[in-house]
Design an enzyme around this catalytic site. Structure first.
Site, PDB file in Angstrom:
ATOM      1  N   SER A 121      80.178  16.025  14.226  1.00 53.67           N
ATOM      2  CA  SER A 121      78.905  16.575  14.667  1.00 53.67           C
ATOM      3  C   SER A 121      78.085  17.039  13.468  1.00 53.67           C
ATOM      4  CB  SER A 121      79.169  17.749  15.608  1.00 53.67           C
ATOM      5  OG  SER A 121      78.030  18.129  16.302  1.00 53.67           O
ATOM      6  N   ASP A 167      70.657  18.261  22.215  1.00 48.95           N
ATOM      7  CA  ASP A 167      71.816  19.128  22.105  1.00 48.95           C
ATOM      8  C   ASP A 167      71.747  20.248  23.145  1.00 48.95           C
ATOM      9  OD1 ASP A 167      74.019  20.709  20.731  1.00 48.95           O
ATOM     10  OD2 ASP A 167      73.707  19.135  19.251  1.00 48.95           O
ATOM     11  N   VAL A 222      72.751   1.935  16.047  1.00 48.81           N
ATOM     12  CA  VAL A 222      72.911   3.378  15.894  1.00 48.81           C
ATOM     13  C   VAL A 222      73.719   3.665  14.629  1.00 48.81           C
ATOM     14  CG1 VAL A 222      73.821   5.488  16.934  1.00 48.81           C
ATOM     15  CG2 VAL A 222      72.804   3.720  18.384  1.00 48.81           C
ATOM     16  N   HIS A 239      75.592  25.388  19.353  1.00 47.97           N
ATOM     17  CA  HIS A 239      75.782  24.096  18.697  1.00 47.97           C
ATOM     18  C   HIS A 239      74.487  23.474  18.215  1.00 47.97           C
ATOM     19  CE1 HIS A 239      76.602  19.698  18.553  1.00 47.97           C
ATOM     20  NE2 HIS A 239      77.684  20.142  17.963  1.00 47.97           N
ATOM     21  N   ASN A 263      63.230  32.723  -0.359  1.00 49.37           N
ATOM     22  CA  ASN A 263      64.187  32.055   0.538  1.00 49.37           C
ATOM     23  C   ASN A 263      65.560  31.908  -0.116  1.00 49.37           C
ATOM     24  OD1 ASN A 263      62.407  31.771   2.681  1.00 49.37           O
ATOM     25  ND2 ASN A 263      61.676  29.774   1.989  1.00 49.37           N
ATOM     26  N   ASN A 323      85.673  13.117  17.379  1.00 50.34           N
ATOM     27  CA  ASN A 323      86.648  13.982  16.708  1.00 50.34           C
ATOM     28  C   ASN A 323      88.072  13.841  17.229  1.00 50.34           C
ATOM     29  OD1 ASN A 323      84.474  15.009  15.358  1.00 50.34           O
ATOM     30  ND2 ASN A 323      84.418  16.943  16.461  1.00 50.34           N
ATOM     31  N   ALA A 374      77.431   6.362  19.541  1.00 48.44           N
ATOM     32  CA  ALA A 374      77.436   6.016  18.118  1.00 48.44           C
ATOM     33  C   ALA A 374      77.802   4.552  17.885  1.00 48.44           C
ATOM     34  CB  ALA A 374      78.407   6.919  17.365  1.00 48.44           C
ATOM     35  N   ASP A 384      66.423  31.783   9.400  1.00 49.94           N
ATOM     36  CA  ASP A 384      66.524  30.589   8.564  1.00 49.94           C
ATOM     37  C   ASP A 384      65.848  29.374   9.192  1.00 49.94           C
ATOM     38  OD1 ASP A 384      67.981  32.176   6.897  1.00 49.94           O
ATOM     39  OD2 ASP A 384      69.930  31.350   7.450  1.00 49.94           O
TER      40      ASP A 384
END
Length: 424
Positions: free
Chosen positions: A239, A44, A190, A77, A94, A175, A185, A53
């Site tokens: 995503s 990415d 995959v 992203h 947490n 998208n 994909a 976090d």
């Protein structure tokens, strides 16, 4: 119950946004496994390891864009994807902040792009995939697509390399709302992931078609995002959905370390459900084999099945060397603007207390079909510009106005239904 039917109240406004944790009954799931011992590679824009976090979850990784730092994420992203997978919250117990589905999995950040304007070369992300395999990653998350173009030889060889070395490869379907799953994909073997909303219905921007494998939440998804002053953002898209599937794969690999990648994928597929969608036969071109169910993926009594990948296997005669893969590819190759799947390609800044949604449904400026047109600003494909003023910082925020996860749902929760799994 497949999943819980109502969210629980929380004093933490960020955690309250995570409707997925409630509908997936993640507290029960975490009693089985939290992804321990599994490394998930995130190919990415980098992952910011400084977010509280994600502290301690992010490995060194590698930058494939030319001498940079894999922990630098100018776009946000990659950090969002990492937090969906392995965020562990912060504070006492947490109890505050973002929780991923596999909070004890490790993230291997592999930076293949710097800014949204940069091209996403097949050679670059292919080198990252091969590196992930060599570093022992058992799951590779690829939340990007190539806008209907074909994956070049470097990319195909890298995916074949991953599959041959027992790695689960997960990618976003795209998208555009197109009747065609984006590559990579759509490539054999995959796990191609589309997005559904809170009602379990396909998000209308999610690509459909042959090769679609699974569906996962992809609307109003919280993520850790250090490019925002609030440190979090809400987004939508395949995503995010891909990241949920990668996290679920990590849970299965942690619970059943003896299973092959193909057998892990088999569990993901067999534990999925069409939920309230009747009359569908898997694989369905809109819902694939169904919506993921993490708890069922790690608890259902499912036959181990053959070792081979049920989705097929990508084979390449002569894969390129890792060194050759790291060269810069021609600018005519895949553009990162096709990473519409980038945080969904449609995102909104989350202000805890008041959420400002910025939703862009335009296609790429050079595209065609509904929603396209020349002159669309570049940021339409990724995160919108930062708000100018008026937003408060988390966690010093007032109670949220408007959407309140603790409220009773206004319509029957499809995630609480209990239909039989369809299309096994």
């Amino acid at each position: 119950m497949l999943l819980t039917s109502a969210p629980t109240a929380s004093a933490d406004y960020v955690r309250d946004q995570q409707w997925v944790l409630d509908v997936f009954a993640m507290k029960d799931t975490w009693a089985e496994t939290q992804g321990e011992g599994v490394t998930v590679a995130v190919v990415d824009s980098g992952v910011d390891a400084t977010h509280p976090d994600l502290a301690g979850q992010v490995l060194a990784g590698k930058d494939f864009t030319g001498g940079g730092n894999a922990h630098e994420d100018k776009m946000g992203h990659g950090t969002v994807m990492a937090s969906i997978i392995a965020g562990h919250g912060h504070g006492p117990g947490n109890a505050s902040g973002m929780m991923g589905l596999a909070p004890k999995a490790k993230i291997l950040p592999l930076r293949a792009i710097r800014t949204e304007k940069d091209p996403m070369h097949d050679e670059t992300w292919a080198a990252a995939v091969r590196y992930a395999v060599d570093q022992g990653a058992k799951v590779i998350n690829m939340s990007f697509g190539n806008d209907g173009g074909k994956t070049l030889s470097d990319g195909r060889a890298a995916i074949a390399y991953a599959q041959a070395h027992d790695v689960v490869v997960v990618a976003a379907a795209g998208n555009d709302g197109s009747i065609a799953v984006d590559e990579p994909a759509a490539l054999p073997g995959v796990v191609a992931v589309g997005a559904v909303d809170k009602s379990g219905n396909r998000w209308d921007g999610s690509n459909t078609g042959k090769g679609l494998t699974l569906m996962a939440p992809g609307v109003e998804i919280l993520g850790a995002d250090t490019t925002r002053s609030q440190q979090y953002s809400l987004s939508r898209g395949t995503s995010d959905a891909a990241a949920f599937v990668s996290a679920t794969a990590a849970l299965v690999r942690s619970k059943y370390p003896e299973l092959t990648a193909g057998q892990v994928i088999n569990r993901l597929v067999k534990s999925a459900s069409f939920l309230g969608h009747k009359g569908l036969k898997a694989p369905d071109e809109e819902y694939g084999y169904g919506i993921i169910r993490p708890r069922q993926a790690v608890t259902m009594d499912i036959p181990v099945g053959p070792k081979k990948n049920p989705l097929g296997q990508l084979t390449v005669a002569t894969p390129p060397s890792s060194e050759a893969s790291e060269k810069t590819a021609p600018a005519t190759q895949t553009s990162f603007r096709s990473l519409v799947v980038l945080g969904g390609g449609i995102a909104a800044v989350m202000v805890v207390g008041v959420i400002a949604w910025v939703v862009t449904r335009s296609r790429r400026s050079a595209g065609s079909g509904p929603g396209s047109g020349a002159g669309t600003p570049p940021h339409s494909y990724g995160y919108p510009p930062h708000p100018s003023a008026g937003y408060q910082y988390y966690p010093n925020t007032p109670p949220q106005q408007g959407y309140t996860p603790g409220q009773a749902p206004q319509h029957p929760n499809p995630y609480a239904q209990r239909p039989p799994h369809q299309g096994q």
